[in-house]
Design a protein around this motif. Structure first.
Motif, PDB file in Angstrom:
ATOM      1  N   ILE A   1      -4.076   5.626  -4.676  1.00  0.00           N
ATOM      2  CA  ILE A   1      -4.610   5.813  -3.728  1.00  0.00           C
ATOM      3  C   ILE A   1      -4.689   7.000  -3.419  1.00  0.00           C
ATOM      4  O   ILE A   1      -5.974   7.155  -1.835  1.00  0.00           O
ATOM      5  CB  ILE A   1      -4.507   5.424  -2.582  1.00  0.00           C
ATOM      6  CG1 ILE A   1      -3.410   4.830  -1.941  1.00  0.00           C
ATOM      7  CG2 ILE A   1      -4.777   3.340  -3.092  1.00  0.00           C
ATOM      8  CD1 ILE A   1      -3.536   4.150  -0.556  1.00  0.00           C
ATOM      9  N   GLU A   2      -4.094   8.082  -3.062  1.00  0.00           N
ATOM     10  CA  GLU A   2      -3.523   9.853  -2.450  1.00  0.00           C
ATOM     11  C   GLU A   2      -5.010   9.955  -2.535  1.00  0.00           C
ATOM     12  O   GLU A   2      -5.485  10.387  -1.508  1.00  0.00           O
ATOM     13  CB  GLU A   2      -2.503   9.811  -2.893  1.00  0.00           C
ATOM     14  CG  GLU A   2      -2.643  11.571  -2.145  1.00  0.00           C
ATOM     15  CD  GLU A   2      -1.117  11.900  -3.029  1.00  0.00           C
ATOM     16  OE1 GLU A   2      -0.240  13.109  -1.353  1.00  0.00           O
ATOM     17  OE2 GLU A   2      -0.805  11.608  -3.277  1.00  0.00           O
ATOM     18  N   ASP A   3      -5.596  10.074  -3.539  1.00  0.00           N
ATOM     19  CA  ASP A   3      -7.098  11.240  -3.393  1.00  0.00           C
ATOM     20  C   ASP A   3      -8.049  10.261  -2.912  1.00  0.00           C
ATOM     21  O   ASP A   3      -9.336  10.970  -2.427  1.00  0.00           O
ATOM     22  CB  ASP A   3      -7.097  11.461  -5.346  1.00  0.00           C
ATOM     23  CG  ASP A   3      -7.346  10.074  -6.682  1.00  0.00           C
ATOM     24  OD1 ASP A   3      -6.820   9.489  -5.669  1.00  0.00           O
ATOM     25  OD2 ASP A   3      -7.870  10.791  -7.167  1.00  0.00           O
ATOM     26  N   LYS A   4      -7.834   9.194  -2.979  1.00  0.00           N
ATOM     27  CA  LYS A   4      -9.089   8.306  -2.537  1.00  0.00           C
ATOM     28  C   LYS A   4      -9.154   8.047  -0.687  1.00  0.00           C
ATOM     29  O   LYS A   4      -9.842   7.140  -0.466  1.00  0.00           O
ATOM     30  CB  LYS A   4      -9.420   6.649  -3.136  1.00  0.00           C
ATOM     31  CG  LYS A   4      -9.913   7.413  -5.050  1.00  0.00           C
ATOM     32  CD  LYS A   4      -9.683   5.602  -5.373  1.00  0.00           C
ATOM     33  CE  LYS A   4      -9.538   6.273  -6.958  1.00  0.00           C
ATOM     34  NZ  LYS A   4      -8.950   6.799  -7.958  1.00  0.00           N
ATOM     35  N   ILE A   5      -8.251   8.106  -0.485  1.00  0.00           N
ATOM     36  CA  ILE A   5      -7.112   7.964   0.953  1.00  0.00           C
ATOM     37  C   ILE A   5      -9.308   7.640   2.452  1.00  0.00           C
ATOM     38  O   ILE A   5      -8.870   7.559   3.136  1.00  0.00           O
ATOM     39  CB  ILE A   5      -6.141   8.561   1.576  1.00  0.00           C
ATOM     40  CG1 ILE A   5      -5.733   7.666   2.910  1.00  0.00           C
ATOM     41  CG2 ILE A   5      -6.549   9.933   1.914  1.00  0.00           C
ATOM     42  CD1 ILE A   5      -5.194   6.890   2.632  1.00  0.00           C
TER      43      ILE A   5
ATOM     44  N   ILE B   1       1.136  -1.202   0.354  1.00  0.00           N
ATOM     45  CA  ILE B   1       0.175   0.083  -0.471  1.00  0.00           C
ATOM     46  C   ILE B   1       0.839   1.399   0.499  1.00  0.00           C
ATOM     47  O   ILE B   1       0.592   2.155  -0.553  1.00  0.00           O
ATOM     48  CB  ILE B   1      -0.695   0.286   1.315  1.00  0.00           C
ATOM     49  CG1 ILE B   1      -1.823  -0.985   1.126  1.00  0.00           C
ATOM     50  CG2 ILE B   1      -1.761   1.469   1.109  1.00  0.00           C
ATOM     51  CD1 ILE B   1      -3.221  -1.131   1.765  1.00  0.00           C
TER      52      ILE B   1
ATOM     53  N   PHE C   1     -10.955   5.752   1.768  1.00  0.00           N
ATOM     54  CA  PHE C   1     -10.374   3.590   2.238  1.00  0.00           C
ATOM     55  C   PHE C   1     -11.251   4.203   3.958  1.00  0.00           C
ATOM     56  O   PHE C   1     -11.199   2.653   4.956  1.00  0.00           O
ATOM     57  CB  PHE C   1      -9.389   4.172   1.913  1.00  0.00           C
ATOM     58  CG  PHE C   1      -9.161   3.845   0.263  1.00  0.00           C
ATOM     59  CD1 PHE C   1     -10.505   2.776  -0.344  1.00  0.00           C
ATOM     60  CD2 PHE C   1      -8.106   3.936  -0.297  1.00  0.00           C
ATOM     61  CE1 PHE C   1     -10.088   2.231  -1.100  1.00  0.00           C
ATOM     62  CE2 PHE C   1      -7.530   3.326  -1.282  1.00  0.00           C
ATOM     63  CZ  PHE C   1      -8.643   2.746  -2.320  1.00  0.00           C
ATOM     64  N   LEU C   2     -10.193   5.348   4.837  1.00  0.00           N
ATOM     65  CA  LEU C   2     -10.353   5.458   6.183  1.00  0.00           C
ATOM     66  C   LEU C   2     -11.815   5.556   5.937  1.00  0.00           C
ATOM     67  O   LEU C   2     -12.312   4.335   7.363  1.00  0.00           O
ATOM     68  CB  LEU C   2      -9.907   6.093   6.711  1.00  0.00           C
ATOM     69  CG  LEU C   2      -8.325   6.271   6.435  1.00  0.00           C
ATOM     70  CD1 LEU C   2      -7.960   8.039   7.079  1.00  0.00           C
ATOM     71  CD2 LEU C   2      -8.005   5.624   6.865  1.00  0.00           C
TER      72      LEU C   2
ATOM     73  N   CYS D   1     -13.387   2.209   6.463  1.00  0.00           N
ATOM     74  CA  CYS D   1     -12.588   0.519   7.572  1.00  0.00           C
ATOM     75  C   CYS D   1     -13.677   1.498   8.704  1.00  0.00           C
ATOM     76  O   CYS D   1     -13.234   0.196   9.956  1.00  0.00           O
ATOM     77  CB  CYS D   1     -11.340   1.717   8.154  1.00  0.00           C
ATOM     78  SG  CYS D   1     -10.065   0.686   5.928  1.00  0.00           S
TER      79      CYS D   1
ATOM     80  N   TYR E   1       1.060   4.651  -2.879  1.00  0.00           N
ATOM     81  CA  TYR E   1       0.420   5.298  -2.395  1.00  0.00           C
ATOM     82  C   TYR E   1       0.122   6.277  -3.406  1.00  0.00           C
ATOM     83  O   TYR E   1      -1.396   6.710  -3.064  1.00  0.00           O
ATOM     84  CB  TYR E   1       0.935   6.553  -1.079  1.00  0.00           C
ATOM     85  CG  TYR E   1       0.353   7.421   0.073  1.00  0.00           C
ATOM     86  CD1 TYR E   1      -0.857   6.852   0.700  1.00  0.00           C
ATOM     87  CD2 TYR E   1       0.285   7.779  -0.274  1.00  0.00           C
ATOM     88  CE1 TYR E   1      -1.282   8.173   1.245  1.00  0.00           C
ATOM     89  CE2 TYR E   1       0.160   9.840  -0.107  1.00  0.00           C
ATOM     90  CZ  TYR E   1      -1.332   9.255   1.535  1.00  0.00           C
ATOM     91  OH  TYR E   1      -1.809   9.871   2.275  1.00  0.00           O
TER      92      TYR E   1
END
Length: 125
Positions: free
Chosen positions: A81-85, A74, A88-89, A92, A78
């Protein structure tokens, strides 16, 4: 030699799960199917727990090590996926809350049933 044999049992279930997944073109990963097959084999006493207990305990005790590769993967991607973090959080956190709630409710139901059984046995005497 015993540990090697136990590991081969687990690998056989993993191979069987992968084979089933690929043969039928299922969208479920072979490792998940293998775990289900292992669970069913243990549940219906096709396989005794003692035959895989040592290796199973070792793997469970060292489980965090198995997540290192995923974490590194991951971090190396990074930028993708930076713009979708945030999404994702959020996923989670929400899935963790839902999981805790379901596990808590399930535990309460099982506990009530066990207590009811104990009480019924106690009253029957």
């Amino acid at each position: 030699m015993e540990i090697f044999i136990q590991l081969m049992y687990l690998m056989a279930f993993s191979l069987a799960g992968d084979s089933i997944s690929k043969a039928f073109g299922l969208p479920i990963p072979g490792s998940v199917i293998g775990m289900i097959l292992l669970f069913l084999s243990l549940q219906f006493n096709f396989l005794k727990l003692e035959k895989i207990e040592t290796v199973g305990n070792f793997l469970v005790n060292n489980l965090p090590i198995l997540f290192v590769a995923a974490g590194v993967g991951i971090m190396t991607k990074y930028d993708l996926i930076e713009d979708k973090i945030v999404s994702f959080l959020l996923i989670c956190v929400i899935s963790t809350i839902i999981s805790i709630a379901i596990i808590g409710k399930t535990t309460q139901v099982i506990k009530r049933k066990r207590e009811a059984r104990k009480e019924a046995k106690k009253n029957a005497k």
